[in-house]
Motif scaffolding. Structure first.
Motif, PDB file in Angstrom:
ATOM      1  N   THR A  70      19.980  19.627  67.778  1.00  0.00           N
ATOM      2  CA  THR A  70      19.266  20.477  68.743  1.00  0.00           C
ATOM      3  C   THR A  70      17.772  20.235  68.662  1.00  0.00           C
ATOM      4  O   THR A  70      17.074  20.271  69.674  1.00  0.00           O
ATOM      5  N   GLN A 897      25.627  40.296  34.526  1.00  0.00           N
ATOM      6  CA  GLN A 897      26.688  39.309  34.790  1.00  0.00           C
ATOM      7  C   GLN A 897      26.192  37.879  34.657  1.00  0.00           C
ATOM      8  O   GLN A 897      26.934  36.997  34.261  1.00  0.00           O
ATOM      9  N   THR A 903      30.988  40.464  31.537  1.00  0.00           N
ATOM     10  CA  THR A 903      30.662  41.605  30.690  1.00  0.00           C
ATOM     11  C   THR A 903      31.045  42.903  31.383  1.00  0.00           C
ATOM     12  O   THR A 903      30.999  43.001  32.613  1.00  0.00           O
ATOM     13  N   LYS A 904      31.407  43.912  30.547  1.00  0.00           N
ATOM     14  CA  LYS A 904      31.739  45.177  31.177  1.00  0.00           C
ATOM     15  C   LYS A 904      30.480  46.010  31.418  1.00  0.00           C
ATOM     16  O   LYS A 904      30.539  47.075  32.000  1.00  0.00           O
ATOM     17  N   MET A 905      29.351  45.536  30.969  1.00  0.00           N
ATOM     18  CA  MET A 905      28.093  46.231  31.241  1.00  0.00           C
ATOM     19  C   MET A 905      27.769  46.091  32.731  1.00  0.00           C
ATOM     20  O   MET A 905      27.590  44.991  33.234  1.00  0.00           O
ATOM     21  N   PRO A 906      27.702  47.220  33.456  1.00  0.00           N
ATOM     22  CA  PRO A 906      27.332  47.118  34.863  1.00  0.00           C
ATOM     23  C   PRO A 906      25.822  47.026  35.028  1.00  0.00           C
ATOM     24  O   PRO A 906      25.082  47.363  34.104  1.00  0.00           O
ATOM     25  N   ARG A 907      25.391  46.554  36.161  1.00  0.00           N
ATOM     26  CA  ARG A 907      23.958  46.598  36.426  1.00  0.00           C
ATOM     27  C   ARG A 907      23.602  48.062  36.629  1.00  0.00           C
ATOM     28  O   ARG A 907      24.235  48.748  37.416  1.00  0.00           O
ATOM     29  N   PRO A 908      22.591  48.571  35.899  1.00  0.00           N
ATOM     30  CA  PRO A 908      22.262  49.993  36.051  1.00  0.00           C
ATOM     31  C   PRO A 908      21.872  50.290  37.492  1.00  0.00           C
ATOM     32  O   PRO A 908      21.375  49.430  38.208  1.00  0.00           O
ATOM     33  N   TRP A 981      45.408  39.282  33.789  1.00  0.00           N
ATOM     34  CA  TRP A 981      44.361  40.290  33.708  1.00  0.00           C
ATOM     35  C   TRP A 981      44.862  41.718  33.685  1.00  0.00           C
ATOM     36  O   TRP A 981      44.102  42.643  33.708  1.00  0.00           O
TER      37      TRP A 981
ATOM     38  N   MET B   1      22.304  24.895  74.229  1.00  0.00           N
ATOM     39  CA  MET B   1      22.830  25.557  73.032  1.00  0.00           C
ATOM     40  C   MET B   1      23.426  26.909  73.397  1.00  0.00           C
ATOM     41  O   MET B   1      24.511  27.281  72.971  1.00  0.00           O
ATOM     42  N   HIS B 130      33.619  46.870  38.852  1.00  0.00           N
ATOM     43  CA  HIS B 130      33.565  45.543  38.234  1.00  0.00           C
ATOM     44  C   HIS B 130      34.603  44.653  38.916  1.00  0.00           C
ATOM     45  O   HIS B 130      35.799  44.815  38.695  1.00  0.00           O
ATOM     46  N   PHE B 141      30.804  40.877  40.481  1.00  0.00           N
ATOM     47  CA  PHE B 141      29.730  41.865  40.350  1.00  0.00           C
ATOM     48  C   PHE B 141      30.213  42.999  39.476  1.00  0.00           C
ATOM     49  O   PHE B 141      31.411  43.177  39.255  1.00  0.00           O
ATOM     50  N   ASN B 142      29.265  43.740  38.967  1.00  0.00           N
ATOM     51  CA  ASN B 142      29.571  44.888  38.126  1.00  0.00           C
ATOM     52  C   ASN B 142      28.433  45.870  38.331  1.00  0.00           C
ATOM     53  O   ASN B 142      27.360  45.718  37.766  1.00  0.00           O
ATOM     54  N   GLU B 143      28.658  46.842  39.196  1.00  0.00           N
ATOM     55  CA  GLU B 143      27.569  47.738  39.584  1.00  0.00           C
ATOM     56  C   GLU B 143      27.845  49.145  39.090  1.00  0.00           C
ATOM     57  O   GLU B 143      28.961  49.651  39.207  1.00  0.00           O
ATOM     58  N   ARG B 164      40.739  41.313  41.496  1.00  0.00           N
ATOM     59  CA  ARG B 164      40.950  42.564  40.795  1.00  0.00           C
ATOM     60  C   ARG B 164      39.623  43.286  40.645  1.00  0.00           C
ATOM     61  O   ARG B 164      38.587  42.683  40.369  1.00  0.00           O
ATOM     62  N   PHE B 176      43.256  46.245  43.769  1.00  0.00           N
ATOM     63  CA  PHE B 176      43.416  44.832  44.129  1.00  0.00           C
ATOM     64  C   PHE B 176      43.035  44.633  45.575  1.00  0.00           C
ATOM     65  O   PHE B 176      43.424  45.429  46.433  1.00  0.00           O
TER      66      PHE B 176
END
Lengths: 996, 242
Positions: A70, A897, A903-908, A981, B1, B130, B141-143, B164, B176
């Motif tokens: 383009t 992460q 990790t099981k630690m979440p972002r605060p 898991w 376009m 998570h 992600f894990n928030e 998961r 899930f």
């Protein structure tokens, strides 16, 4: 015929001359043609066609791509539009251009006039100056003239400037009119740039694209004789002054002519082209000027070996990768091995041998996968126990096998006899080689002699074994409980208990998982009491052992030893042991005595010896003879020397220094090495040697694949000169640490540099396994790390696996700390204490985030337990200020992460500006956070501040242990059953409920 | 376009119209064969807020919800093969997963690649969400979601059955999410029924996925109009030898 006054007939002589001159002319032409016709020229001609095809193809593709894009469509439309506009004003433009031309001529004229006036003024000025200084008389006249002319110059200059302005104005008027076209043209050209480059290239290689002049030159430039001027077909060479080839008398700079035929090697696009044209398979790492090994700095033979100056297939010292390929090459190229070139090219399967020359100081060479496995096998088999290899000196232990100083306290004479006789009968994958039950047995008399040799060795070892006090076990131990400990405490970081099927290929990971011996069959080998004492404190029995101390309680040690003791190998213990034969022992004694004594002295000495004396004497001599002392610490041999040849330079030994004996093994270097490693005494076949004069190297039972990798290592130990870059201080700190990590198998448990952590396969989730050590150097405070190494405490309360005590000593610990720091570019050794700014807005905001995040759900605060169940538990926050670096804590809070995936630690939760501007925000978030709206960085730093102010006990190991001693690690159980898991829910698979 | 996008729009419109016109669907029931395990009560005592949400008796595990005659809930049924090379528009509406009573609602759900997922917190206690995808393009992600944080929005960018999601604070919580590059999936209801609508005529491999039971697939042909049927019977996996 008239008789001439000559003894020869001139006519026949003329004939002879004529014939021979024709003959010599033909010979000359033939020589010329032969010299002119080189195989590389054919390759170059062919490549030229390929290159021109590829370039044409690329150009067409690029043209298609550009024309479709383009951007290009927009740019050419723009250009067309601008042209049209300009066309419509063509008349105006013409007028303007004419005007410009006129002004230009006027400008020329006035400039000339101004220049003339200036020179006249210069004359007058000189005359005035001369009059004043030389004649000392009145000079008014000259001055007047000068002033007049000066005024004239000034005036003319003004005119010039005026015309100049006029011209500039006109030019800008025109430029304004053509501005749109110029701009559009520029953008079209920049989009067509790549096409233009291809076209330019084609003009040089494709006759069809050449100008007529060039085409004519192209037709003749490669003709004989005139091809010295500027030929297209020419030998390409790369000269590398600071890497040399060893020519025995002198070191010659490397000259690599490989690119004469390997024309596409550094060019992408020839990946699928046949040899010799294909591109290097890894241009990101090699050859490209932006890669770590640019072609102009390293050439080809620095890595591949071979003869860089050779310009045909054979003289370049190519090496076939198999006998089939060899046959093919002989047919195709009349290939033969260049015997006297010490470093022929590495065959394909051993190509990574070339890496070691420059990377010898590194324990691990990134990207050299086969070589790394080869080196790991080489180390695991303790080759450097008998063969000196410079690379390992001071970095890697020589004696990896057990200490035999207190053997009598560990095992029985019967076990030792059977073990020495055939270690692989006890455990098929043991690294202890076969000295006796080797493949080269052919005579029965040798067999009965070795029986006696083993007796003598066992006798010596048990006689000299120093007493070792075993402390009593407090109780018998619970084997089931021991199994649980074995599976969970971390033993599996270095040990396996099940045997892999025979000939399972080794990987770096599987070698790490068996850093220590496989523990199967211990019940037949030793006593439970000995095992109890060993696991309690390995260094007490063997001060040099690499086995760390897991700080087991007496009960734990008893349970664990009970489990390990439960495995036996009855088949191994069932084999029969022949009796000691006095006559044979005296023969052996005499053999050794006669080596250093006259016949009379030897006979007399022998006569004075009892059977016990002979056994001891023979044992001592045989241990020395077979080199057992290379790998084992044996009483009386504490300072024994290595018995094998030093291996540095072995890879470039000339073929004629390798003794093939009377074997029919093909006479190539690779074949010699392969057969030596596979069956070390094979070259003694049919040789008459004295009993103790033959080859001694034992048989390791390597598979073909392992042999190939070890041969790669041997080929790598050569004299091919490398580029020894001065290693920077930080690099050497990192390497020092890497050696310690390798030696102590840290990667068996931890993920370091994205490698290792092999123990993880035994755990349901990373959170129950040893932590990965990403960013460790940025993460922890060095003085804390030292205290942790020396005295490990519990950090992660929810895991059962334990960091052992390694007792490496301050020096090694410091090296390791430096490694972590330098690896993460964290090079400040001492840092000031971090004092949280309590009562600041940020601190109070941090407190609020902390409260909202309910950190106490999972984290300990000193001895205060987390609110939730033990499986969620996380490190003690009161420890943070001692252990962690505040900058790292900020980064961690930002994205846990990315630092520890999974990790099981979440972002605060950090409230966003929008959330903080809602009407009820101050109610929810409090006023401090509101003041910091939008400033996440300060909020996170506030949280760090708050965490660093959390008071409480720092080392809570005992409290945690007490809790789990009482409640157990129920949540870890049933892992065996888990599927991928869903382990958390696995206890729900209750067998009872399923019964039908 | 602009012309191109427009024509693409038309094409899509045409495709979806023709889909609606000629498409059929797949309907069916998923049953479980075997003895139904009892779902245990979840101990939520560690978090009083969670515990307080279940005054009518404790919440129970949800890993195998079978009704009369074994009708099985929470089975993710989707078209696994047969749609290769076709492209489908990402829905603009978000999928929703709520954290209610310290349980994920729904327990099993499906979304399309790139579709927004709103994860809500109706509990007013701290949860952490998570997600543990296994494929590369899906970002783990894990928030943390404290009581005050009512909603986060996420998405997955690559096909994955299943992703998961768990809460590390409340280890019993799990959900899930099936991520597909087309809209042809469904989750069975209490009666074990599912319905996949708007499927163009063709032959497909349809798979029924359950979190504990081995998945089953069937080949289903959808004719121009009308609905095809596919019933599945899932069984527990063979016992593992110890």
């Amino acid at each position: 015929m008239e008789r001439q006054e000559r003894h020869y007939n001139i006519l026949s002589l003329n004939k002879l001359f004529a014939i021979s001159s024709i003959f010599f002319l033909i010979l000359l032409i033939w020589t010329f043609a032969y010299d002119y016709d080189r195989s590389w020229k054919d390759y170059q001609r062919k490549f030229r066609l390929m290159d021109s095809d590829l370039t044409t193809e690329l150009r067409t593709a690029e043209q298609g791509r550009v024309e479709e894009s383009t951007d290009y469509k927009a740019a050419s439309a723009e250009l067309a539009k601008a042209m049209e506009m300009l066309e419509s004003r063509a008349e105006d433009l013409k007028v303007l251009e004419e005007q410009q031309k006129k002004i230009e001529s006027k400008y020329y004229k006035v400039q000339q006039e101004s220049a003339f006036a200036k020179s006249l003024y210069d004359v007058a000025k000189y005359e005035y100056e001369a009059a004043v200084s030389h004649y000392d008389g009145p000079a008014e006249k000259q001055k007047r003239e000068m002033d007049e002319l000066g005024a004239d110059v000034y005036q003319k200059m003004m005119v010039v400037q005026e015309v100049e302005t006029e011209l500039a104005l006109k030019k800008s008027e025109i430029a304004e009119m053509t501005l749109a076209v110029d701009k559009a043209e520029k953008s079209v050209n920049s989009l067509e740039r790549q096409i233009e480059l291809y076209s330019r290239k084609l003009k040089t290689i494709d006759p069809g694209s050449m100008t007529i002049g060039n085409r004519m030159a192209n037709a003749v430039r490669d003709l004989p004789v005139i091809d010295f001027m500027n030929p297209y077909l020419k030998i390409n060479q790369i000269i590398i002054p600071d890497i040399t080839d060893d020519m025995n008398i002198v070191q010659m700079p490397k000259v690599d002519r490989c690119t004469t035929c390997h024309l596409g090697i550094d060019k992408p696009g020839f990946e699928d082209a046949p040899q010799p044209y294909s591109s290097h398979p890894n241009l990101d790492l090699f050859l490209a000027s932006s890669s770590a090994h640019p072609m102009e700095d390293y050439g080809c033979t620095s890595c591949h070996a071979g003869r860089g100056r050779g310009t045909d297939f054979v003289t370049a010292a190519h090496t076939p990768s198999s006998h089939e390929q060899e046959k093919e090459w002989v047919k195709k190229y009349n290939w033969y091995e260049m015997h006297y070139w010490e470093t022929p090219m590495y065959p394909t399967q051993s190509v990574e041998a070339g890496c070691l020359k420059c990377h010898a100081s590194q324990p691990f060479i990134e990207g050299a996968d086969d070589l790394n496995v080869g080196l790991a096998l080489f180390e695991k088999a303790s080759c450097n126990g008998c063969h000196l290899v410079e690379r390992y000196e001071g970095k890697f232990p020589q004696r990896l096998a057990p200490n035999l100083s207190h053997l009598a306290s560990k095992t029985t004479r019967e076990w030792a006899y059977r073990w020495i006789e055939a270690p692989r009968n006890f455990r098929q994958n043991t690294w202890m080689p076969h000295f006796f039950d080797a493949a080269d047995w052919d005579k029965e008399e040798d067999r009965s002699r070795t029986d006696q040799e083993i007796h003598a060795i066992v006798d010596y070892l048990f006689d000299k074994s120093a007493p070792f006090e075993l402390s009593a076990m407090p109780r018998l131990g619970n084997s089931e409980r021991g199994e649980y400990l074995f599976n969970n405490l971390g033993c599996k970081g270095c040990h396996k208990l099940e045997l892999e099927p025979e000939n399972t290929p080794y990987t770096l990971a599987s070698l790490r998982q068996e850093h220590g011996p496989n523990l199967t069959g211990l019940g037949s080998k030793t006593t439970q009491e000995w095992l109890f004492n060993w696991v309690k404190d390995p260094k007490k029995y063997h001060p040099e052992t690499r086995m760390p101390n897991l700080r087991l309680s007496d009960v734990e040690a008893a349970d664990l030893s009970s489990y390990l003791y439960s495995f036996s190998n009855d088949q191994f213990m069932a084999s029969s042991i022949p009796n000691v034969n006095e006559e044979m022992q005296s023969d052996i004694t005499f053999e050794f005595l006669i080596k250093a004594n006259s016949h009379r002295v030897a006979s007399e000495t022998l006569a004075s010896m009892s059977l016990a004396d002979m056994l001891d004497y023979n044992g001592e001599k045989l241990l020395q003879h077979y080199g057992c002392t290379g790998c084992h610490l044996i009483p009386g041999f504490e300072d024994a020397k290595r018995i094998g040849v030093a291996l540095d330079g072995e890879g470039s030994k000339p073929l004629n220094k390798l003794d093939f004996g009377y074997t029919s093994i093909p006479h190539t270097k690779i074949d010699w090495f392969i057969n030596k490693v596979k069956n070390p005494r094979v070259f003694d076949l049919n040789k008459i040697t004295g009993t103790y004069d033959g080859l001694r190297m034992p048989n390791y039972g390597f598979t073909d694949e392992e042999v190939e990798k070890i041969v790669t290592v041997i080929l790598a130990l050569n004299t091919n000169d490398g580029r020894e870059k001065p290693v920077s201080a930080s690099r050497s700190f990192i390497e020092e640490g890497q050696w310690i990590i390798k030696d102590h198998n840290c990667m068996g448990c931890h993920l370091i540099e994205d490698r290792g952590g092999d123990i993880l396969v035994n755990y349901s989730a990373p959170e129950y396994a040893p932590p990965n050590l990403n960013t460790e150097g940025e993460k922890v405070q060095p003085h804390w790390l030292l205290s942790f190494f020396e005295n490990p405490i519990t950090i992660r309360p929810n895991i059962l696996v334990r960091m052992p005590s390694f007792h490496l000593g301050e020096e090694k610990w410091n090296s390791l700390i430096k490694y972590f720091q330098y690896y993460d570019n964290q090079t400040t050794p001492y840092e000031g204490d971090f004092s949280p700014r309590e009562n600041s807005i940020a601190f109070r905001a941090g407190e609020k985030i902390h409260e909202m995040g309910a950190c106490n759900n999972c984290h300990y605060y000193g001895v205060t337990q987390p609110l939730q169940e033990p499986q969620t538990w996380a490190p003690n926050l009161a420890l943070a200020k001692e252990r962690l670096r505040p900058d790292w804590v900020d980064a961690w809070m930002n994205d846990p992460q990315s630092i520890m995936p999974g990790t099981k630690m979440p972002r605060p939760y950090i409230p966003s500006e929008d959330e903080l501007s809602m009407a009820d925000a101050s109610e929810i978030y409090g006023t401090d956070l509101l003041k910091l709206a939008g400033d996440e960085e300060t909020m996170i730093r506030g949280l760090t501040d708050y965490i660093y102010a959390i008071p409480g006990k720092i080392d809570i190991s005992l409290e945690i242990k007490a809790f789990f001693d009482e409640n157990g690690y129920r949540f870890l159980e049933g892992e065996e059953e888990s599927e991928d898991w869903d382990e958390d829910w696995d206890e729900d698979w209750d067998e009872e409920e399923w019964e039908e | 376009m602009r012309y191109v996008t427009k024509s693409a729009d038309f094409l899509l419109l045409f495709l979806s119209l023709s889909g609606a016109l000629f498409a059929g669907g797949i309907k069916g029931t998923v049953k479980y064969e075997g003895k139904v395990p009892r779902m245990k009560a979840i101990r939520m005592a560690a978090d009083p807020i969670c515990d307080g949400k279940h005054t009518q008796g404790p919440a129970r595990a949800e890993w195998l919800l079978a009704g009369p005659e074994g009708v099985l809930q929470n089975v993710f049924v989707y078209v696994e093969k047969g749609l290769e090379g076709k492209e489908f528009k990402t829905p603009e509406t978000s999928a929703v997963i709520d954290q209610r009573g310290c349980i994920y609602v729904p327990h099993v759900s499906g979304v399309q690649v790139g579709q927004k997922i709103d994860i809500l917190n109706s509990d007013g206690t701290l949860h952490n969400v998570h997600a543990m995808p296994k494929v590369k393009k899906n970002v783990a992600f894990n928030e943390a979601m404290p009581g005050a944080r009512k909603k986060i929005t996420k998405q997955f960018d690559e096909k994955e059955v299943m992703v998961r999601i768990k809460c590390d604070v409340h280890p019993w919580m799990g959900a899930f999410v099936g991520v597909l590059d087309h809209p042809f999936f469904a989750v069975t209801d209490k009666a074990g029924n599912f319905e996949i609508k708007g499927l163009p005529a063709g032959t497909y491999t349809v798979t029924a996925w359950h979190e504990r039971l081995p998945a089953k697939s069937a080949t289903v042909t959808v004719k121009g109009e009308g609905e095809a049927t596919a019933d599945f019977v899932l069984k527990r996996p063979p016992k593992k030898k110890n």
